[in-house]
Design a protein around this motif. Sequence first.
Motif: not given
Length: 744
Positions: A609-612, A627-628, A645-649, A688-691
């Motif tokens: 899920f992404v916000e731009v 958020v993944t 996962i953060l690296g992939g995002m 902001e990234l969340d796993v």
Amino acid sequence: MTKLPTIGKAISRLEGREKVTGSAKYAAEYKVSDLLFGYVINSTVTKGKIKSMDTAPAKALPGVIEVFNHDNRPSTAWFDFQYADMDAPPGEVFKPLKNNQVLYNGQPIGLVVAETFELARYAAALVKVAYEEEDFTTDLEANTGKARDPKKGLATLLKPPPPKPQGDFEEAYNTAHAQAFGKFRHGTEHHNPMELFATTVEYLNKDKLRIYDKTQGTINSQMYVANVFGLKMKNVQVITPYMGGGFGSGLRPQYQLFMAVMASLELKRNVRVVLSRAQMFTFGYRPETLQETKFGADEKGNLTALYQKAIGETSRFEDYVEIVVNWGNMLYPAENVTLEYSIVPLDVYTPLDMRAPGGVTGMHPLEITMDMLAEKLHMDPLEFRLKNYTNIDKGSGKPYSSKELKKCYELGAKAFGWEKRNPTPRTTKRGNKLVGYGMATGMWDANRILGRAQAILNKNGKVQVNSAVTDIGTGTLTVMTQIAADELGLSLEDVTFSYGDSKKPFAPIQGGSWTVATVGPAVKAACHSLNKKLFKKAQKIKEELFGNADFEMAVFREGILTLKNNPQAEISYEEIIEANKGKAIKTTKSAMPNPLKTKYTKAAHSAAFVEVEVDEELGVIEVTRAVTAVAAGNIINRKTATSQILGGMIWGISKALHEETYKDNRFGKYMNQNLAEYHIPVHADINELDVIFVEEHDEEVNELGAKGVGEIGIVGMAPAIANAIYNATGKRINDLPIHFDKLM
């Protein structure tokens, strides 16, 4: 002391201190005496023949030892037979300096060897090469009419072709209540890990070498060197304890390994060859791919027709393939499906697996077209995906061994705030910024193959576990230590995992998100077998306490063996070793999947899920938060898995908005062979990234119940970003990467 058990906990990397303090040694950092340095000469034309190579000015420099080319290279074993490494696609493997033919721009055509690196580099600039140029073709889009089916080979086992068509796609699509279609492209990407490719060869004698190589598979490089140069496997040792980023670039031996070994054997000296950043663009890459989709659905929102076609590029000498179009029917159960995949041979080097090869490529059109169709049906994109949810892989007809994707949707949407999404594009604003929400599904195979490990109880009561597996920065050292410690009943401090050395038990190349699932069970099996040996010895040493007990009653904890039904019965590991005359006790075990156990499809799943925010006047795009949610079986280490996962995002953001290698087809050459013009995200680009890890139990994938997380974090990000950009701006951009000029 680390408290047991450790599996499932967030454990910091055991090698973290070495890496952040600089004491971790990489391939070009080993101190080897009497060292020579090699610098590679690359072709400046795309196709043709070398007419002449004037090496005299270079050789005239004091300190230049030799200039190798196709005329004076030593004979090698491989020119007499076909050799393929573990990751080789069907075809004929590239052979540096084989002859005077130039097959692609940047091809290595010579090696200068000198007393210093600077001298070798300067001398290489003095070598004058005359070419007889030939016509070439490097433009994929202009040659789609020459696309053909790939040749089949061993790689087909892990990269199967699309399944056969099902039903009548044309009829179902033409009569569908709602239709969506699109054309898609993503450009070439090069891996660009921080550590440059390097090989340091220590010449021990004419038949024996110790090699420090940048590789994702020590045994793969060992096999390559032994077979190419006609050496015995036991006389070639490849060591790679640390690797400064791989992402697939080190799955195949790169040409600096050949050059360094060739020079070392011929000159009988220690030799190091390091590629420059520009030379990192002269071998494998994620191939440019063109795709088309056509999806149809009935009035209730059921997907009835699914078509996806992909055309990728490959070299003239090998048929590189990816799993690009298979994912759609694995995720969504349409009854009428046609999936097509073909390749176009061009005058380029062979592409190479790059994080989530084929998955990140194929999921992009799939998930954008799903959004387009949801809009036609006036359905929320998440609601549409849930409507077409399945626990059966329609492509094969097999059920999933486990699939908690629905929970990923639920938890991811809740954490993100998906219910606040405005479905009408270009209606949500923050100042001069248009705001958009987007989501997409991710999927990646949960594969495993053969792995081996050894466990040794030493006289100090501590255990060493050995495997040839590398750690490319994913946390393999830490995770394998956790698996061993928990099986042995020891703290992490009492277990040493020794790895990254071809002399140790077999491990395959580290890629495909299969390392934990492949090597982990072997480590567990070796440690379990060691426990059994210790129990048998305890029965002989203290027969009165353990003689009549079954192994199932044994308890191993903190270096002491005791019994469940008799805690007073105990014997320490030191006592067992002492009774064994001080000799270490060791065991080696293999672990591999049961080839007859194929009734399930095994995969990891995710929801992104992404916000731009998009500047309404300038078109500048920023991913403000994402958020993944991931379902990947049993998570062995939550800290290292989250990092993956953060690296992939982050790479997904790069793929969607930044990253592309530009090729000028007039010259057949990549033009931005540097990190100034090959754009990747910097800290300011990441917000902001969340796993979220969803609980998932799977007793079929492997003994640990673990699925890999290296790739699943990237596959859904690019389409989620593209969908969010559409929600923000009302523009569908299907050509990746999406730069501001496409929105102006």
